[in-house]
Design a protein around this motif. Structure first.
Motif, short mmCIF file in Angstrom:
data_model
loop_
_atom_site.label_atom_id
_atom_site.label_comp_id
_atom_site.label_asym_id
_atom_site.label_seq_id
_atom_site.Cartn_x
_atom_site.Cartn_y
_atom_site.Cartn_z
N THR A 104 0.82 -1.22 0.00
CA THR A 104 0.00 0.00 0.00
C THR A 104 0.86 1.27 0.00
O THR A 104 0.34 2.36 -0.26
N GLU B 263 -5.13 -7.66 -4.68
CA GLU B 263 -5.76 -6.77 -3.71
C GLU B 263 -7.10 -6.34 -4.31
O GLU B 263 -7.28 -6.37 -5.53
N ARG C 61 -7.82 -0.23 0.25
CA ARG C 61 -8.26 -1.62 0.28
C ARG C 61 -9.61 -1.74 0.96
O ARG C 61 -9.88 -1.06 1.95
N ILE D 259 -9.61 -2.93 -4.10
CA ILE D 259 -9.65 -1.56 -3.59
C ILE D 259 -10.98 -0.89 -3.94
O ILE D 259 -11.69 -1.31 -4.86
#
Length: 430
Positions: free
Chosen positions: A60, A266, A275, A268
């Motif tokens: 991140t 991930e 996230r 998002i």
């Protein structure tokens, strides 16, 4: 990475898989920073050094990579190796501008074959099976991706490629192919052509239909399975990451297994970039963990999905992604109402009286938007069109808080078919 060759990485305990991912994330961030000028600039601008990234939790800290970055660095500015080390070039379609050029080293192709082979095995296929490959060969990654993975497994490959649909049907019937790979819209078109040729698609020897490269709702999958009397297995991939083979369903059909030892996912919020909570829908972001020619950090795919980290009934522990429900950049806004085309499709195809063919036409009349929906009826429909149109309108209004201006039910075969590749379902005339 400390995993023996005979270890099935896809069934490791999550903690052990995370250890592998953390190590590979550290390596790929350092590798990209040192070998791709774009990533050196991007990380420096973000105030991040590779040493700051100790594992997946630190991803991140990194900025996203976007399709615009590929186009800005066209053709090979995203490559981490010299061209003498690149042994294969592919590219995206480039329908909205310059194509995204992607390259592969010899090791990259080994990874591609490996992940494709995993997918075939998960779909229940073996070296004894024959695969008819109806994806186009060329710059598009589909044809060669499926071909090489099937060859690696030891399958017999029939490289029919895209189009020439009557020949496709003849090859299926004459060679007794066990499996075929193609887009879902082409699968349905293939069934129609087979019927026109006098074949019952259900009598063809197919046991497995491997589909991908475009969104497919559950009603469409059900229709494919019914028409061919076969199991339909979904595949997911994109050129920028590797091509097909990023994720694939097993026979449980409860989501596509992402091969997390090679591609870290991930999800998002597409608006905030943060996230989302586990199981919440959002935009899929992928980081390549083992690519050499084209390492990609936090690539925004634009695809909307959810992730399930529970162990699959097949025994695999790698995360599963749901079918793509839409694209973050395909959001339609009509008279202030936001929705995705796939949402309309899912609602309409709840009705057994209609076939899985539809189109949405958007126009502007004065200062107002107008949306017209056209849907094909099934062959055996003999009811009232007006009554069915009314029920479809009401259902759309209840589920999406939106009612089309026009709903037209048309005879089977009325909506234009694609003879190969992806089908256009939304026509925005505005």
């Amino acid at each position: 990475m400390g995993v023996s060759d005979d270890t099935d990485v896809t069934r490791l305990p999550r903690a052990e898989l995370r250890r592998i991912q953390d190590e590979r994330v550290r390596e790929v961030v350092k590798y990209a920073y040192e070998n791709v000028e774009f990533y050196e600039r991007a990380l420096d601008d973000a105030g991040v050094h590779p040493d700051d990234v100790t594992g997946v939790d630190d991803l991140t800290l990194l900025p996203f990579t976007t399709k615009e970055d590929f186009r800005d660095n066209y053709p090979t500015g995203m490559f981490a190796v010299e061209m003498e080390d690149v042994i294969r070039i592919h590219a995206s379609s480039g329908t909205t501008g310059k194509p995204k050029i992607v390259g592969y080293t010899r090791d990259d192709l080994d990874v591609w074959r490996e992940v494709m082979m995993r997918g075939f095995r998960g779909a229940g296929l073996t070296a004894a099976d024959t695969l008819q490959n109806a994806y186009s060969y060329g710059l598009f990654t589909g044809g060669f991706g499926f071909h090489d993975g099937a060859t690696e497994l030891g399958m017999t490959v029939v490289p029919t490629g895209g189009g020439n649909t009557q020949r496709q049907v003849e090859m299926l019937a004459d060679l007794g192919s066990d499996a075929i790979c193609l887009t879902p819209s082409y699968a349905l078109y293939l069934a129609e052509v087979a019927e026109d040729m006098g074949y019952d698609p259900a009598d063809l020897p197919l046991s497995t239909v491997l589909y991908g490269a475009e969104p497919c709702t559950e009603p469409m999958r059900t229709e494919i399975e019914r028409r061919f009397d076969a199991t339909a297995v979904e595949n997911y991939g994109l050129s920028e990451i590797i091509g097909p083979g990023v994720a694939v369903e097993c026979l449980e059909q409860t989501g596509m297994h992402i091969w997390e030892d090679h591609f870290y996912p991930e999800v998002i919020n597409p608006e905030t970039g943060k996230r989302v909570a586990e199981g919440e829908e959002g935009e899929l972001v992928l980081t390549t963990l083992t690519k050499q020619a084209l390492p990609v950090l936090r690539y925004r795919t634009g695809d909307l999905t959810t992730l399930d980290y529970g162990t699959c009934d097949c025994g695999r522990t790698v995360v599963r992604m749901d079918s793509v429900t839409g694209r973050a950049d395909d959001l339609l806004i009509v008279r202030g109402v936001n929705f995705y085309p796939s949402e309309v499709e899912s609602v309409v195809l709840e009705f057994e009286e209609v076939a899985p063919y539809y189109r949405i036409d958007l126009r502007r009349e004065g200062t107002l938007d107008r949306l017209d929906l056209t849907v094909e009826l099934t062959d055996d429909f003999d009811g009232s069109r007006a009554e069915l149109e009314g029920r479809i309108r009401k259902r759309l209004s209840n589920v999406l808080s939106f009612t089309p201006d026009g709903v037209e039910l048309v005879a089977p075969g009325s909506i234009e078919r694609t003879k190969v590749g992806k089908v256009q379902r939304v026509y925005d005339h505005r």
